[in-house]
Each structure stands twice: as C-alpha cells, then as structure tokens.
Design an enzyme around this catalytic site. Structure first.
Site, mmCIF file in Angstrom:
data_model
loop_
_atom_site.group_PDB
_atom_site.id
_atom_site.type_symbol
_atom_site.label_atom_id
_atom_site.label_comp_id
_atom_site.label_asym_id
_atom_site.label_seq_id
_atom_site.Cartn_x
_atom_site.Cartn_y
_atom_site.Cartn_z
ATOM 1 N N ASP A 1 0.823 -1.208 0.000
ATOM 2 C CA ASP A 1 0.000 0.000 0.000
ATOM 3 C C ASP A 1 0.865 1.269 0.000
ATOM 4 O O ASP A 1 2.026 1.246 0.409
ATOM 5 C CB ASP A 1 -0.920 -0.017 1.243
ATOM 6 C CG ASP A 1 -2.147 0.865 1.058
ATOM 7 O OD1 ASP A 1 -2.360 1.371 -0.062
ATOM 8 O OD2 ASP A 1 -2.880 1.069 2.038
ATOM 9 N N GLY A 2 0.276 2.365 -0.459
ATOM 10 C CA GLY A 2 0.943 3.666 -0.355
ATOM 11 C C GLY A 2 1.621 4.154 -1.621
ATOM 12 O O GLY A 2 2.349 5.152 -1.581
ATOM 13 N N ASN B 1 -10.654 -2.535 -5.844
ATOM 14 C CA ASN B 1 -9.873 -1.551 -6.607
ATOM 15 C C ASN B 1 -10.471 -1.248 -7.987
ATOM 16 O O ASN B 1 -10.094 -0.257 -8.626
ATOM 17 C CB ASN B 1 -8.408 -2.000 -6.764
ATOM 18 C CG ASN B 1 -7.592 -1.899 -5.483
ATOM 19 O OD1 ASN B 1 -6.662 -2.669 -5.263
ATOM 20 N ND2 ASN B 1 -7.927 -0.938 -4.618
ATOM 21 N N ARG C 1 -5.490 -2.119 8.746
ATOM 22 C CA ARG C 1 -6.636 -2.957 8.375
ATOM 23 C C ARG C 1 -6.190 -4.013 7.353
ATOM 24 O O ARG C 1 -5.128 -3.901 6.742
ATOM 25 C CB ARG C 1 -7.778 -2.108 7.800
ATOM 26 C CG ARG C 1 -7.382 -1.219 6.644
ATOM 27 C CD ARG C 1 -8.572 -0.437 6.092
ATOM 28 N NE ARG C 1 -8.124 0.554 5.144
ATOM 29 C CZ ARG C 1 -7.845 1.834 5.445
ATOM 30 N NH1 ARG C 1 -8.002 2.273 6.673
ATOM 31 N NH2 ARG C 1 -7.415 2.667 4.509
#
Ligand code: IPE
Ligand code: IPE
Ligand code: MG
Length: 260
Positions: free
Chosen positions: A24-25, A72, A198
C-alpha cells in the site's frame, strides 16, 4: 537455469515460511513527490522485483503479494487501465528474473475479470515457471477474501447437491480445499506498508493466526532493508495459537487446590 543459492539471514528467531504483503501507499508516495499516482505504481514495481528476488534468495517458501483488490475496480478507469498495463508489462519483463531465481508464479482472485491481454501474459508466465522448484510467488489480483469464501461455499453447496460431498463431513480442512489455492500454507507473516491498520479483505480465512507487521514506509520505498526489519520483528514474536508457552504452560505457582 539453476536458481541462485539460498542465503538466509540469521535473525535470532523463527523465519516465516509464507509471507503475505499488502503493498500500500503507491499513491501517497507519488503525491509526496509532486508526481502522479500512476508514477507511484511504476515505482512500486521495482519494489516487487527486489522483494521477490530477496525472498527467493532467502529461501522463503511462498510470497503472496496483494496487487489489485476486488474493490480496486472502483478506482478511476485511467488508473485501473494503467495498473492492468503494468501487470502485462511486468509479466513479460520479469520472466527472466523469475526463472533465474527458480520462482513459480501463481495467481489468486477472480482472474476472469482481468483484461484478456493481461490474463494471457499472466497465464504464459505461470506456465513457463510451473516447473521451477523454488519459491511460490502468488499474486492476488481482482482478489477479495469474502468473494473467495463465497465462491468456495457455492461450489461446496453444488457438490453437496450432486451427492459428492457429505455436509456432515465439512470441517476446516475440507473448506480450505474450496479456497483458491489450498496447497499453499497459511501466511505466517502479513506485512502492510503505508501505516494502514486494516486487512482490506485480504486472506481473512488464511491469516487467522498470521503475525501482522505494519510499517509507515510506503511500498515504493519498501526494499530489502525494510524487509529485514519485518523479518527481525517476526523473529521476536511468540506465536501461541491460543495456548500457553514455556514457563506459563508449566505454572507450578498454581496448585490444584487453587483451581479446585
Ligand atoms: C497500493 O497503493 C496499490 C494498489 C492498491 C493497487 P495505493 O494506490 O492504494 O496507494 P495509496 O493508498 O492511495 O497511497
Ligand atoms: C489494499 O489497498 C489493496 C492492495 C494493496 C492491492 P487499498 O489501498 O485498496 O486499501 P484501502 O482502500 O486503503 O482499504
Ligand atoms: Mg491504498
């Protein structure tokens, strides 16, 4: 081509057999640098290459990378299209490196949702690497844990209806057989980058007893040194599976009289 030799670091504790990563990120990494989100995804591919190679060389059994979730698809079409193109290009470009490191590629998710060209490139790489005997690299694509479980239950119900499955025989192991990739063991370690706390619908069944490691590093900056930090943290964990360990198991300070 024979794989590179295994070079496992001694981190003073257990080493995970299966590592799963919520990468992520990418978007934040790009925005922080005044770049477009899609440039973050391109940079993230370099991390995929480096982490895959590092894990294969360290003798990790399986590495599952959450690359695109079922949710997504709700992103802007341009971004989705770019990600699908990246997937196709990655599949072609990385074949040589995967072969060199003896990596077997597998994919989990609702793969029929992928654009035909991406799916074709992916299947070709799966076939090419199927005979390798090193690490399994599993890409989770159009993956959602709830749909994995729902799909599995649907097939189970059909088998019960057809008389090939006795409902009374259903237990945890037989349910596992209906999930996407029952041969791969449960993840020991789930890493999430970019500081989100999460699971985002990732391996909800399989990660029941996984150790979770969250770092504030965004995926494009997650490279071998950051992987070693995660492995070091894992080496220091005490996995108890609901039971007790060591001296707690043999607690002589509690006499039978106290518990009577
Ligand atoms: C992870 O990075 C890549 C995918 C989910 C495909 P993000 O695109 O989620 O990056 P952030 O969370 O917006 O920074
Ligand atoms: C999880 O990241 C999915 C992948 C890493 C592929 P998201 O960025 O989609 O998760 P949320 O939306 O923050 O939960
Ligand atoms: Mg995100």
């Amino acid at each position: 081509m024979s794989p590179e030799p295994i070079d496992r670091p001694d981190l003073g504790g257990p080493f995970p057999e299966h590592i799963a990563v919520i990468m992520d990120g990418n978007g934040r990494w790009a925005r922080e640098r005044g770049m477009l989100r899609i440039q973050g995804h391109t940079a993230g591919v370099d991390s995929v290459r480096q982490i895959t190679t590092a894990c294969a060389r360290m003798g990790v059994g399986s590495l599952t990378l959450y690359a695109f979730s079922a949710e997504n698809w709700a992103r802007p079409p341009r971004e989705v299209k770019y990600l699908m193109r990246l997937l196709r290009v990655f599949m072609r470009q990385e074949r040589k490196t995967l072969m060199k490191n003896g990596v077997r590629l597998r994919c989990i998710g609702r793969l029929d949702d992928l654009p035909p060209a991406s799916l074709k490139a992916l299947r070709a790489t799966e076939e090419l690497t199927a005979g390798n005997d090193g690490m399994v690299l599993r890409l989770a694509l159009s993956y959602g844990s709830r749909s994995e479980i729902a799909d599995g239950i649907q097939r189970m119900a059909q088998d019960a209806k057809d008389g090939t499955l006795d409902p009374a025989s259903i237990d945890e192991e037989s349910l596992r057989a209906y999930l996407y990739d029952p041969e791969t063991p449960d993840p020991d370690l789930v890493i999430r980058t970019a500081d989100e706390l999460r699971l985002s619908n990732f391996l909800l069944w399989q990660a029941s007893y996984a150790e979770i490691y969250v770092t504030d590093v965004c995926w494009p900056d997650f490279r071998e040194p950051q992987l070693l930090d995660a492995l070091r943290a894992y080496a220091g964990r005490r996995r108890k599976y609901g039971a007790l360990l060591g001296e707690d198991q043999d607690d002589t300070s509690t006499s039978d009289r106290d518990t009577a």
